[in-house]
Enzyme design. Structure first.
Site, PDB file in Angstrom:
ATOM      1  N   GLU A   1     -11.998  33.738  17.316  1.00  0.00           N
ATOM      2  CA  GLU A   1     -12.748  34.478  18.336  1.00  0.00           C
ATOM      3  C   GLU A   1     -12.247  35.917  18.401  1.00  0.00           C
ATOM      4  OE1 GLU A   1     -13.233  32.000  22.070  1.00  0.00           O
ATOM      5  OE2 GLU A   1     -11.942  30.661  20.901  1.00  0.00           O
TER       6      GLU A   1
ATOM      7  N   GLU B   1      -5.462  21.177  25.003  1.00  0.00           N
ATOM      8  CA  GLU B   1      -5.369  22.115  23.879  1.00  0.00           C
ATOM      9  C   GLU B   1      -4.098  21.856  23.094  1.00  0.00           C
ATOM     10  OE1 GLU B   1      -5.326  26.248  24.889  1.00  0.00           O
ATOM     11  OE2 GLU B   1      -7.125  26.154  26.135  1.00  0.00           O
TER      12      GLU B   1
ATOM     13  N   LYS C   1     -10.828  37.874  21.729  1.00  0.00           N
ATOM     14  CA  LYS C   1      -9.545  37.522  22.335  1.00  0.00           C
ATOM     15  C   LYS C   1      -8.551  38.643  22.016  1.00  0.00           C
ATOM     16  CE  LYS C   1      -9.348  32.881  23.444  1.00  0.00           C
ATOM     17  NZ  LYS C   1      -8.344  31.846  23.614  1.00  0.00           N
TER      18      LYS C   1
ATOM     19  N   GLU D   1      -3.993  35.168  18.881  1.00  0.00           N
ATOM     20  CA  GLU D   1      -5.041  34.610  19.733  1.00  0.00           C
ATOM     21  C   GLU D   1      -6.400  34.582  19.036  1.00  0.00           C
ATOM     22  OE1 GLU D   1      -4.934  33.300  22.955  1.00  0.00           O
ATOM     23  OE2 GLU D   1      -2.788  33.249  22.565  1.00  0.00           O
TER      24      GLU D   1
END
Length: 340
Positions: free
Chosen positions: A314, A262, A317, A322
């Protein structure tokens, strides 16, 4: 720039850079496919988006069967994760590892190219640490029994395992992480597998902007910023990777390869630290850096597999940054043009 043009440019850039990268041991960029959102597009549409963009690699954090079904015949190389909570079960017995393989890998093996199985994501320091090594060993045995020697087994670590990381040559693993790391690194060394690292210059910059230069964090500095003995660093990413390499070397494992599981930069959630322009600049420069195959000052001219985090914003999250690491909104429109 309108979104349609931005999307076209993104796809053109990804396709061009992936084609230019070496194959086999190459370093074409992947993108992480997170699923912590209640508004994400169906998996078949996501796989189509990867294919249209020429994105050749996907990281899945768990064996989501809808995603795996959609990946059949796609020719996308898949990194498949074992969720942290399942690690102890796989560590306890060969039979449990075989059962996990039978459920989550074997049904797809004829139609999907699996590159890696990652046993946990940032699973230690913590309760799962002692189980990672045995779980990797059991899974590797299962793969070998099925003559699947090309699927590599590894785990994903992050900066919390380091007691010190500045300068890179001073890096060591924390006492809490050291014993588990010894078992993990021994397995990786014995089997010729890489360690996977989550590397985020963003967090270092956002946590200490007075001392961490933005251009250093974004691959934009025009010359060395940090000097560590004979090694010069013009970007923080290389310094962070080399910190892990130095720490591994001090434990007696100088030759374990590194892959980047990542890296990315959020486009919102923390004021001026997280704008679409900054996120686009980081990810664009990160891709260029990886595709040049220049390695790091400690390991120059070294290929690294690498994945951008993440494909989508997303919304399930935690609030804040985040939720804003995605290259795309859930409606599949780009958050920013990745290429100017």
């Amino acid at each position: 720039m309108n979104r349609r043009i931005a999307s076209f440019i993104f796809f053109t850039f990804i396709a061009t850079t992936c084609q230019a990268a070496p194959t086999g041991n190459g370093i074409d960029i992947g993108v992480c496919y997170g699923l912590l959102g209640n508004d994400l597009p169906p998996a078949p549409r996501v796989v189509s988006l990867y294919k249209r963009g020429g994105i050749q690699k996907m990281r899945l954090y768990n064996p989501n069967h809808e995603a795996l079904e959609a990946l059949r015949g796609s020719q996308i190389q898949v990194t498949l994760g074992v969720p942290n909570e399942e690690i102890p079960k796989l560590a306890n017995s060969q039979e449990a590892a075989q059962s996990w393989f039978t459920t989550n890998v074997e049904p797809y093996i004829q139609d999907i190219e699996f590159s890696y199985i990652t046993v946990g994501n940032e699973a230690f320091p913590g309760q799962f640490g002692p189980s990672i090594g045995p779980a990797m060993h059991n899974l590797k045995n299962v793969l070998n029994e099925h003559n699947l020697h090309g699927i590599q087994v590894t785990t994903v670590i992050y900066s919390a395992v380091l007691a010190n990381s500045y300068p890179p040559s001073a890096a060591v693993f924390t006492p809490e992480a050291a014993s588990d790391m010894l078992n993990i690194l021994q397995f990786l060394s014995d089997n010729g597998e890489p360690i996977m690292l989550n590397v985020y210059p963003y967090f270092a910059y956002a946590g200490d902007p007075a001392n961490v230069r933005l251009d250093y964090a974004q691959f934009s500095a025009t010359g060395p910023v940090v000097q560590d003995g004979a090694l010069s660093y013009s970007n923080l990413f290389d310094a962070m990777v080399d910190s892990f390499i130095w720490a591994m070397e001090k434990m007696g494992f100088p030759n374990v390869a590194v892959a980047i599981s990542e890296s990315g930069w959020p486009s919102a959630g923390n004021g001026d630290f997280t704008t679409p322009d900054l996120a686009g600049t980081y990810n664009r420069n990160f891709m260029n850096h990886i595709i040049k195959s220049s390695g790091t000052p400690k390991r120059p001219n070294t290929y690294m597999d690498a994945y951008i985090f993440a494909m989508f914003n997303e919304n399930q999250k935690p609030n804040g940054t985040e939720q804003h690491f995605g290259l795309f909104y859930p409606n599949m429109q780009p958050v920013y043009p990745i290429f100017p």
